[in-house]
Design an enzyme around this catalytic site. Structure first.
Site, PDB file in Angstrom:
ATOM      1  NE  ARG A  82      -4.168  -1.705   0.387  1.00 11.66           N
ATOM      2  CZ  ARG A  82      -4.261  -2.996   0.064  1.00 11.66           C
ATOM      3  NH1 ARG A  82      -3.243  -3.602  -0.532  1.00 11.66           N
ATOM      4  NH2 ARG A  82      -5.363  -3.677   0.328  1.00 11.66           N
ATOM      5  CD  GLU A 141      -5.616   0.935   2.813  1.00  9.25           C
ATOM      6  OE1 GLU A 141      -5.242   0.207   1.914  1.00  9.25           O
ATOM      7  OE2 GLU A 141      -6.813   1.132   3.064  1.00  9.25           O
ATOM      8  CB  SER A 175      -8.672  -1.776   4.609  1.00  8.00           C
ATOM      9  OG  SER A 175      -8.991  -3.026   4.079  1.00  8.00           O
TER      10      SER A 175
END
Ligand code: EPU
Length: 330
Positions: free
Chosen positions: A157, A325, A229
């Protein structure tokens, strides 16, 4: 004043001072030459990974560069150049329709192609970096630069495009290579189990199965605001995992190439009892504890209050710090 409500999937009701879109590299360069891109600015994609904590006192930029163009093709693979403004899942659907393998596990991920290359989106054992060959950019001085995939610094990520110093490297096109030879990535979670319900293994079937799994766990932002998420899965040492396994022998984990392990934050949040719990208008999703949702009318601060409470619980129970995130925009 420009409402950002349609531009963030969390459904936070905030405004920006200004909003600009462009449909080509030429138009972007023209905006730069005219001095239209004033600071502060924020370049967004589909707004599916953002949390606005207040009104944005600046300019929001958004690419509407479209197009999926085949640049090279042989019997085994195809190279395509895709506009940053193409909706990610439209691109995946296009690949599946054309019999190009590789992107199907990334079906239904919200957002746009440009942001996929910034964020290194991933799901079900595939990351977009596995498909990218190069990323085309234009910076605030209107200079074009093509980054090869190795120059993008991709990790979980993350990429160099997330560094503050690259804030003004606007992604214009992403180049991908897909396979024309049949191959699948099926070893994550319940994919194989779900596939047994179908008579044959084909590319459209895999897409269908992935979409089914996502829809059963992840809330539809059109129904309930969310940004997928909310936290990253923390990466810890094997020693830390072994110590935790003494107390939690069933703790799931994924081994990484560097000898470290990734622990699902969703599992830990679930173990802390947060699944389905609300704090004011913010809640932990009842089917996947890694996702925070806006139950209606939440402000950025409501989501942050819940995030802080969840992080404190995980720290207390497991001694692990989990990190968002989602990008907080102050
Ligand atoms: N789990 C629980 N309870 C929960 C949630 C998860 O026990 O409430 C357990 C599951 O049973 C499983 C493990 O945790 O053993 C992992 O769960 P899952 O497969 O749902 O994946 P995840 O690690 O929670 C990551 C990505 C998702 C991606 C899925 C599938 C991150 C931050 N998230 O989630 O990506 O779809 O794997 O590959 O890496 C996103 O980034 O927005 C996103 C949705």
């Amino acid at each position: 004043m420009y409402s950002l409500l349609p531009y963030n999937t969390f459904g936070i009701d905030v405004n920006a001072d200004r909003f600009l879109e462009y449909t080509s590299v030429e138009e972007l360069k023209k905006l730069i030459a005219q001095g239209a891109i004033t600071t502060p600015f924020l370049h967004i994609g589909g707004g599916s990974n953002l949390l606005f904590t207040k009104d944005y006192d600046g300019l929001i930029l958004h690419s509407r560069i479209e197009g999926i163009e085949v640049t090279e093709e042989d019997a085994r693979s195809v190279s395509v150049r895709v506009g940053a403004g193409v909706v990610w899942d439209d691109f995946v659907a296009y690949c599946v329709e054309h019999g190009w393998y590789g992107a199907e596990n990334l079906s239904l991920i919200p957002g746009e192609v440009g942001a996929s290359a910034v964020q290194n989106i991933g799901a079900y054992g595939v990351e977009v970096k596995d498909l990218i060959t190069a990323v085309e950019t234009v910076n605030i001085q209107a200079e074009e630069r093509v980054y090869s995939v190795d120059e993008c610094g991709y990790t979980y990520r993350d990429s160099i495009f997330k560094r503050p110093e690259n804030k003004s490297a606007f992604v214009t096109y992403v180049r991908f290579r897909l396979s024309k030879e049949e191959y699948y990535t099926l070893d994550y979670g319940t994919i194989r189990q779900e596939l047994e319900k179908y008579p044959a293994l084909t590319l459209p079937v895999v897409r269908k199965v992935i979409i089914g799994i996502r829809e059963s766990k992840l809330p539809d932002p059109k129904v309930m605001g969310n940004a997928g998420s909310f936290f990253m899965n923390p990466i810890v040492s094997k020693e830390k995992l072994e110590a935790l396994q003494q107390e939690y022998p069933h703790m799931p984990y994924y081994e990484l190439a560097n000898g470290r392990v990734k622990i699902p934050a969703g599992w830990m949040i679930d173990q802390c009892g947060w699944k389905g719990k609300a704090l004011g208008p913010a809640a932990v999703h009842d089917k996947q504890a890694l996702v925070l949702v806006n139950r209606g009318g939440a402000k950025g601060s409501d989501i942050i209050a819940l995030s802080d409470a969840v992080r404190a619980s995980v720290r207390e129970k497991f001694g692990i710090d989990i990190h968002p995130e989602v990008n907080f925009i102050n």
